[in-house]
Design a protein around this motif. Structure first.
Motif, PDB file in Angstrom:
ATOM      1  N   TYR A 279      -2.163  -3.770   0.705  1.00  0.00           N
ATOM      2  CA  TYR A 279      -1.881  -3.638  -0.726  1.00  0.00           C
ATOM      3  C   TYR A 279      -2.712  -2.517  -1.337  1.00  0.00           C
ATOM      4  O   TYR A 279      -3.728  -2.091  -0.787  1.00  0.00           O
ATOM      5  N   ASP A 280      -2.263  -2.051  -2.500  1.00  0.00           N
ATOM      6  CA  ASP A 280      -3.102  -1.190  -3.319  1.00  0.00           C
ATOM      7  C   ASP A 280      -2.901  -1.567  -4.783  1.00  0.00           C
ATOM      8  O   ASP A 280      -2.053  -2.402  -5.119  1.00  0.00           O
ATOM      9  N   LEU A 281      -3.718  -0.976  -5.636  1.00  0.00           N
ATOM     10  CA  LEU A 281      -3.713  -1.296  -7.064  1.00  0.00           C
ATOM     11  C   LEU A 281      -3.263  -0.081  -7.851  1.00  0.00           C
ATOM     12  O   LEU A 281      -3.844   1.005  -7.723  1.00  0.00           O
ATOM     13  N   THR A 282      -2.215  -0.254  -8.651  1.00  0.00           N
ATOM     14  CA  THR A 282      -1.723   0.817  -9.511  1.00  0.00           C
ATOM     15  C   THR A 282      -2.221   0.583 -10.930  1.00  0.00           C
ATOM     16  O   THR A 282      -1.868  -0.432 -11.546  1.00  0.00           O
TER      17      THR A 282
ATOM     18  N   VAL B 285       0.834  -1.193   0.000  1.00  0.00           N
ATOM     19  CA  VAL B 285       0.000   0.000   0.000  1.00  0.00           C
ATOM     20  C   VAL B 285       0.874   1.250   0.000  1.00  0.00           C
ATOM     21  O   VAL B 285       1.876   1.333   0.722  1.00  0.00           O
ATOM     22  N   GLY B 286       0.543   2.199  -0.837  1.00  0.00           N
ATOM     23  CA  GLY B 286       1.348   3.397  -1.034  1.00  0.00           C
ATOM     24  C   GLY B 286       2.003   3.438  -2.395  1.00  0.00           C
ATOM     25  O   GLY B 286       2.390   4.510  -2.883  1.00  0.00           O
ATOM     26  N   THR B 287       2.109   2.282  -3.056  1.00  0.00           N
ATOM     27  CA  THR B 287       2.743   2.217  -4.371  1.00  0.00           C
ATOM     28  C   THR B 287       1.989   3.059  -5.395  1.00  0.00           C
ATOM     29  O   THR B 287       2.596   3.764  -6.209  1.00  0.00           O
ATOM     30  N   ALA B 288       0.670   3.005  -5.352  1.00  0.00           N
ATOM     31  CA  ALA B 288      -0.131   3.780  -6.302  1.00  0.00           C
ATOM     32  C   ALA B 288       0.100   5.276  -6.111  1.00  0.00           C
ATOM     33  O   ALA B 288       0.113   6.042  -7.094  1.00  0.00           O
TER      34      ALA B 288
ATOM     35  N   ALA C  99       2.219  10.264  -8.343  1.00  0.00           N
ATOM     36  CA  ALA C  99       3.059  11.459  -8.221  1.00  0.00           C
ATOM     37  C   ALA C  99       4.085  11.525  -9.346  1.00  0.00           C
ATOM     38  O   ALA C  99       4.359  12.597  -9.895  1.00  0.00           O
ATOM     39  N   ALA C 100       4.650  10.365  -9.701  1.00  0.00           N
ATOM     40  CA  ALA C 100       5.629  10.330 -10.791  1.00  0.00           C
ATOM     41  C   ALA C 100       4.967  10.653 -12.125  1.00  0.00           C
ATOM     42  O   ALA C 100       5.525  11.384 -12.959  1.00  0.00           O
ATOM     43  N   LYS C 101       3.788  10.107 -12.334  1.00  0.00           N
ATOM     44  CA  LYS C 101       3.045  10.382 -13.574  1.00  0.00           C
ATOM     45  C   LYS C 101       2.759  11.875 -13.708  1.00  0.00           C
ATOM     46  O   LYS C 101       2.887  12.461 -14.793  1.00  0.00           O
ATOM     47  N   ALA C 102       2.388  12.517 -12.606  1.00  0.00           N
ATOM     48  CA  ALA C 102       2.068  13.941 -12.637  1.00  0.00           C
ATOM     49  C   ALA C 102       3.281  14.795 -12.999  1.00  0.00           C
ATOM     50  O   ALA C 102       3.143  15.869 -13.586  1.00  0.00           O
ATOM     51  N   LYS C 103       4.485  14.310 -12.662  1.00  0.00           N
ATOM     52  CA  LYS C 103       5.717  15.045 -12.954  1.00  0.00           C
ATOM     53  C   LYS C 103       6.389  14.575 -14.245  1.00  0.00           C
ATOM     54  O   LYS C 103       7.460  15.061 -14.599  1.00  0.00           O
ATOM     55  N   GLY C 104       5.791  13.599 -14.921  1.00  0.00           N
ATOM     56  CA  GLY C 104       6.376  13.100 -16.157  1.00  0.00           C
ATOM     57  C   GLY C 104       7.591  12.225 -15.950  1.00  0.00           C
ATOM     58  O   GLY C 104       8.424  12.087 -16.861  1.00  0.00           O
ATOM     59  N   VAL C 105       7.712  11.602 -14.785  1.00  0.00           N
ATOM     60  CA  VAL C 105       8.855  10.730 -14.480  1.00  0.00           C
ATOM     61  C   VAL C 105       8.491   9.289 -14.838  1.00  0.00           C
ATOM     62  O   VAL C 105       7.437   8.797 -14.434  1.00  0.00           O
ATOM     63  N   PRO C 106       9.325   8.594 -15.603  1.00  0.00           N
ATOM     64  CA  PRO C 106       8.997   7.209 -15.982  1.00  0.00           C
ATOM     65  C   PRO C 106       8.967   6.273 -14.779  1.00  0.00           C
ATOM     66  O   PRO C 106       9.810   6.368 -13.886  1.00  0.00           O
ATOM     67  N   VAL C 107       7.979   5.387 -14.769  1.00  0.00           N
ATOM     68  CA  VAL C 107       7.807   4.415 -13.695  1.00  0.00           C
ATOM     69  C   VAL C 107       8.011   3.022 -14.269  1.00  0.00           C
ATOM     70  O   VAL C 107       7.258   2.590 -15.142  1.00  0.00           O
ATOM     71  N   LEU C 108       9.033   2.321 -13.776  1.00  0.00           N
ATOM     72  CA  LEU C 108       9.318   0.951 -14.213  1.00  0.00           C
ATOM     73  C   LEU C 108       9.039   0.004 -13.044  1.00  0.00           C
ATOM     74  O   LEU C 108       9.579   0.182 -11.954  1.00  0.00           O
ATOM     75  N   VAL C 109       8.194  -0.975 -13.286  1.00  0.00           N
ATOM     76  CA  VAL C 109       7.837  -1.955 -12.262  1.00  0.00           C
ATOM     77  C   VAL C 109       8.615  -3.237 -12.513  1.00  0.00           C
ATOM     78  O   VAL C 109       8.549  -3.799 -13.614  1.00  0.00           O
ATOM     79  N   CYS C 110       9.350  -3.679 -11.520  1.00  0.00           N
ATOM     80  CA  CYS C 110      10.156  -4.899 -11.635  1.00  0.00           C
ATOM     81  C   CYS C 110       9.376  -6.072 -11.033  1.00  0.00           C
ATOM     82  O   CYS C 110       9.056  -6.050  -9.832  1.00  0.00           O
ATOM     83  N   GLY C 111       9.085  -7.067 -11.842  1.00  0.00           N
ATOM     84  CA  GLY C 111       8.323  -8.201 -11.341  1.00  0.00           C
ATOM     85  C   GLY C 111       8.634  -9.477 -12.087  1.00  0.00           C
ATOM     86  O   GLY C 111       8.731  -9.488 -13.329  1.00  0.00           O
TER      87      GLY C 111
END
Length: 387
Positions: A346-349, A285-288, A293-305
């Motif tokens: 958990y949360d959902l992104t 929880v908190g990941t979303a 916040a990154a999306k709002a600033k135009g920062v790329p978000v890469l999820v490792c899974g």
């Protein structure tokens, strides 16, 4: 013909709210509140006998759980084993011990069916119903894989050979789908890191930790890491200690200070508890909030899974299939009758907040997760709880 008030259908009086609260440590309002969630918290200190000697099944087929299963169940329940990869790895290691000590109840009978029905399923049921719900996808996928592996064994194989094959299969799964997968993820994601990067991550994900450690050890790239953490678990401290040992420049903040540092960030790397087939990500929880916040600033978000975490499910929100943690972790002491404490884990992104998914197969857009589901987890089309 009417049922007396305060009685069950069997005619026995139902326990009062006060008595139920004393026995379980959970008030009726907490019970009512937890009904919103499918995976509620069970305080292990209220059920000590369940971690000592447990028998599942009726009188005709009573089955005692292996000591390794009980020991791991306690570690699950108390949170000693918490991270998704750690929980799956510990489960498979426990099954190795269970396989080693397995003896068929009847000589000459089908040992495969006995092992699944009398050992595997009761163990998994105990972990997920008595200790802690299984992780969002990884443990279920690994369990389904193991059931499939048992089903494909030649029924004419000797017991010793069956044990050898199963133990090797379990160990290979952990090695290839978790350990080697994390190394491949690190190699793929490291290509996106350049000198001068300010990398932000949240909590402590094994895949992200391996990525940063391997990039430091195998390249000369210089970068700074911002570790964002949140209460009550403060898992990011574990990652912070590892990075400081490697002499990496770090900044440590709590989630409520995220907006103050986002202007400095060039890339965000996040871990995943599960990768949904529509490209959305389930994580701590908190990941979303971080991804938003990154999306709002135009920062790329890469999820490792790792691909073993891919699920065929689709979640539309974070409530009905979430898991509740211990409310005492959030607010200690007597809660009172008019206070409800909800500790979501958990949360959902949504996929639109994710720039790319980094797996051992490469970096792909979030919308392509369904393709990997068909390729990497064919057993995921069956439920881990199917009979």
């Amino acid at each position: 013909g009417t049922q007396p008030k305060g009685s069950s259908s069997s005619g026995k009086p139902e326990p009062s709210e006060k008595r139920r609260s004393e026995e379980t440590g959970i008030s009726q309002k907490q019970v009512d509140d937890s009904k919103q969630f499918s995976l509620s918290y069970r305080d292990p200190s209220k059920y000590p006998d369940e971690f000592e000697s447990v028998v599942l099944g009726g009188a005709e087929a009573a089955m005692k759980l292996h000591p390794a299963v009980l020991k791991l169940g306690y570690r699950y329940a108390t949170g000693e084993v918490r991270e998704e990869n750690a929980r799956c790895r510990a489960m498979m290691e426990a099954f190795v011990q269970v396989v080693e000590d397995f003896q068929p109840a009847k000589a000459g009978s089908d040992a495969r069916n006995q092992f699944v029905q009398d050992v595997l399923k009761p163990s998994f049921t105990y972990w997920t119903e008595k200790c802690r719900p299984h992780s969002m996808s990884g443990m279920g996928n690994a369990f389904s894989f193991l059931k499939s592996a048992v089903a494909t064994l030649d029924r004419d194989m000797e017991l010793a050979e069956v044990k050898t094959v199963l133990k090797e299969t379990i160990q290979a799964y952990v090695r290839e789908r978790i350990d080697f997968a994390d190394m491949a993820i690190a190699k793929n994601a490291a290509e996106k890191i350049v000198d001068g990067d300010v990398i932000l991550t949240y909590g402590d994900s094994e895949a992200v930790r391996v990525l940063l450690q391997e990039t430091i050890a195998t390249t000369s790239k210089k970068f700074r890491v911002i570790v964002v953490d949140s209460r009550p678990l403060l898992e990011g401290k574990t990652l912070l200690k590892e990075l400081r040992r490697a002499n990496v420049e770090c900044t440590y903040i709590l989630l409520n200070a995220l907006s103050f540092v986002m202007n400095q960030v060039t890339k965000v790397f996040l871990g995943a508890a599960a990768l949904m087939s529509d490209g959305s990500v389930v994580s701590r929880v908190g990941t979303a909030c971080v991804a938003l916040a990154a999306k709002a600033k135009g920062v790329p978000v890469l999820v490792c899974g790792e691909t073993y975490k891919i699920s065929n499910r689709v979640y539309l929100e974070s409530i009905t299939s979430n898991e509740m943690g211990n409310p005492q972790d959030v607010l200690q002491g007597e809660l009172g009758p008019n206070l409800r404490v909800i500790n979501l884990l958990y949360d959902l992104t949504p996929s639109e907040f994710v720039s790319g998914i980094v797996t051992e197969m490469g970096i792909l857009p979030a919308t392509s997760v369904a393709v990997l589901l068909r390729e990497m987890n064919p057993q995921d089309t069956d439920s881990a709880f199917a009979s």
